[in-house]
Design a protein around this motif. Structure first.
Motif, PDB file in Angstrom:
ATOM      1  N   LEU A 179      -6.005   1.424   6.881  1.00 29.10           N
ATOM      2  CA  LEU A 179      -4.660   1.954   7.124  1.00 29.10           C
ATOM      3  C   LEU A 179      -4.358   3.124   6.195  1.00 29.10           C
ATOM      4  CD1 LEU A 179      -2.617  -1.319   7.660  1.00 29.10           C
ATOM      5  CD2 LEU A 179      -2.875   0.551   9.299  1.00 29.10           C
ATOM      6  N   ASP A 180      -4.764   3.010   4.944  1.00 32.20           N
ATOM      7  CA  ASP A 180      -4.550   4.066   3.971  1.00 32.20           C
ATOM      8  C   ASP A 180      -5.229   5.360   4.427  1.00 32.20           C
ATOM      9  OD1 ASP A 180      -3.701   5.053   1.336  1.00 32.20           O
ATOM     10  OD2 ASP A 180      -5.851   5.040   0.875  1.00 32.20           O
ATOM     11  N   ALA A 181      -6.467   5.264   4.868  1.00 34.28           N
ATOM     12  CA  ALA A 181      -7.202   6.448   5.326  1.00 34.28           C
ATOM     13  C   ALA A 181      -6.541   7.063   6.550  1.00 34.28           C
ATOM     14  CB  ALA A 181      -8.651   6.075   5.622  1.00 34.28           C
ATOM     15  N   LYS A 182      -6.126   6.236   7.479  1.00 39.27           N
ATOM     16  CA  LYS A 182      -5.467   6.739   8.683  1.00 39.27           C
ATOM     17  C   LYS A 182      -4.140   7.415   8.340  1.00 39.27           C
ATOM     18  CE  LYS A 182      -7.407   3.632  12.128  1.00 39.27           C
ATOM     19  NZ  LYS A 182      -7.750   4.616  13.145  1.00 39.27           N
ATOM     20  N   LEU A 220      -2.860  11.251   9.035  1.00 35.77           N
ATOM     21  CA  LEU A 220      -1.599  11.516   9.730  1.00 35.77           C
ATOM     22  C   LEU A 220      -0.675  12.370   8.867  1.00 35.77           C
ATOM     23  CD1 LEU A 220       0.045  11.138  12.267  1.00 35.77           C
ATOM     24  CD2 LEU A 220       0.841   8.935  11.366  1.00 35.77           C
ATOM     25  N   LEU A 221      -0.667  12.153   7.564  1.00 42.63           N
ATOM     26  CA  LEU A 221       0.127  13.007   6.676  1.00 42.63           C
ATOM     27  C   LEU A 221      -0.356  14.465   6.749  1.00 42.63           C
ATOM     28  CD1 LEU A 221       0.567  10.727   3.545  1.00 42.63           C
ATOM     29  CD2 LEU A 221       2.413  11.781   4.864  1.00 42.63           C
ATOM     30  N   GLY A 222      -1.660  14.657   6.833  1.00 38.92           N
ATOM     31  CA  GLY A 222      -2.195  16.009   6.997  1.00 38.92           C
ATOM     32  C   GLY A 222      -1.771  16.629   8.316  1.00 38.92           C
ATOM     33  N   PRO A 252       4.992   4.463   2.744  1.00 38.07           N
ATOM     34  CA  PRO A 252       4.778   3.058   2.368  1.00 38.07           C
ATOM     35  C   PRO A 252       3.374   2.549   2.722  1.00 38.07           C
ATOM     36  CG  PRO A 252       6.777   3.271   3.694  1.00 38.07           C
ATOM     37  CD  PRO A 252       6.090   4.600   3.697  1.00 38.07           C
ATOM     38  N   VAL A 253       2.728   3.187   3.689  1.00 36.46           N
ATOM     39  CA  VAL A 253       1.391   2.757   4.095  1.00 36.46           C
ATOM     40  C   VAL A 253       0.383   3.045   2.987  1.00 36.46           C
ATOM     41  CG1 VAL A 253      -0.448   3.044   5.803  1.00 36.46           C
ATOM     42  CG2 VAL A 253       1.941   3.098   6.536  1.00 36.46           C
ATOM     43  N   VAL A 254       0.559   4.140   2.261  1.00 33.27           N
ATOM     44  CA  VAL A 254      -0.400   4.513   1.230  1.00 33.27           C
ATOM     45  C   VAL A 254       0.005   4.023  -0.165  1.00 33.27           C
ATOM     46  CG1 VAL A 254      -1.301   6.485   2.492  1.00 33.27           C
ATOM     47  CG2 VAL A 254       0.608   6.824   0.934  1.00 33.27           C
ATOM     48  N   TRP A 255       1.005   3.170  -0.235  1.00 36.60           N
ATOM     49  CA  TRP A 255       1.443   2.608  -1.512  1.00 36.60           C
ATOM     50  C   TRP A 255       0.326   1.745  -2.096  1.00 36.60           C
ATOM     51  CZ3 TRP A 255       5.295   3.338  -4.807  1.00 36.60           C
ATOM     52  CH2 TRP A 255       5.532   2.369  -5.780  1.00 36.60           C
ATOM     53  N   VAL A 256       0.032   1.938  -3.377  1.00 34.62           N
ATOM     54  CA  VAL A 256      -1.034   1.187  -4.038  1.00 34.62           C
ATOM     55  C   VAL A 256      -0.548  -0.230  -4.315  1.00 34.62           C
ATOM     56  CG1 VAL A 256      -2.464   1.024  -6.105  1.00 34.62           C
ATOM     57  CG2 VAL A 256      -2.013   3.247  -5.079  1.00 34.62           C
ATOM     58  N   ARG A 306       2.581  -2.480   7.132  1.00 34.84           N
ATOM     59  CA  ARG A 306       1.991  -1.140   7.078  1.00 34.84           C
ATOM     60  C   ARG A 306       1.432  -0.720   8.437  1.00 34.84           C
ATOM     61  NH1 ARG A 306      -0.947  -0.921   1.124  1.00 34.84           N
ATOM     62  NH2 ARG A 306       0.955  -1.366  -0.039  1.00 34.84           N
ATOM     63  N   THR A 307       0.903  -1.669   9.189  1.00 31.95           N
ATOM     64  CA  THR A 307       0.397  -1.364  10.532  1.00 31.95           C
ATOM     65  C   THR A 307       1.532  -0.874  11.420  1.00 31.95           C
ATOM     66  OG1 THR A 307      -1.387  -2.986  10.371  1.00 31.95           O
ATOM     67  CG2 THR A 307      -0.694  -2.364  12.587  1.00 31.95           C
TER      68      THR A 307
END
Length: 150
Positions: free
Chosen positions: A44-47, A51-53, A96-100, A125-126
């Motif tokens: 999810l983090d990679a996706k 998407l942010l890019g 929130p998806v990329v939150w550590v 996150r999904t």
């Protein structure tokens, strides 16, 4: 709306899903559950990063188009401003998806609670990622439709 919640588990389904994960690798039990759930969060983090890019490209394109259009309001300009705003919303939903998130030492002692919390985190996150993805596509459509209407 079933696409939004596909693969997410709530209520009584949480322990059932964890038991199904455990059956995939019964010799390793808790270690495998932990690795599996963190792998899901990593995907999810990679996706979300991609998407942010994509959102950044949409915002840059919308900003460039807005900088060259003449003053005054038009339908096209309104659509481009909407594209800029919706791509911003998509970006915010990715944050929130990329939150550590790390598993604390105490959580390793209460493995079942920790795994349920990780599964709830994966679910949240999904859903956030899926909504952001749809909104990013809406932004792209608004930009594509709005640009020639200038």
């Amino acid at each position: 709306m079933s696409w939004l919640f596909q693969g997410t588990y709530r209520g009584q389904d949480l322990p059932l899903h964890l038991a199904a994960i455990r059956r995939l690798e019964p010799r390793r039990e808790e270690v495998y559950e932990h690795e599996y759930l963190y792998t899901c969060l990593s995907v999810l983090d990679a996706k979300a990063q991609v998407l942010l890019g994509y959102d950044a490209l949409l915002m840059a394109a919308a900003s460039i188009v807005l900088s060259v259009v003449p003053d005054g309001m038009s339908i096209g300009k309104s659509l481009i401003v909407a594209a800029l705003a919706t791509s911003g919303v998509s970006s915010v939903l990715c944050l929130p998806v990329v939150w550590v998130q790390w598993t604390d030492t105490d959580e390793f002692e209460r493995a079942e609670d920790s795994f349920q919390r990780l599964l709830v985190t994966r679910n949240r996150r999904t859903i956030s990622y899926r909504v952001a993805w749809v909104i990013a596509h809406l932004a792209a459509v608004l930009l594509i439709v709005g640009t020639p209407l200038q």
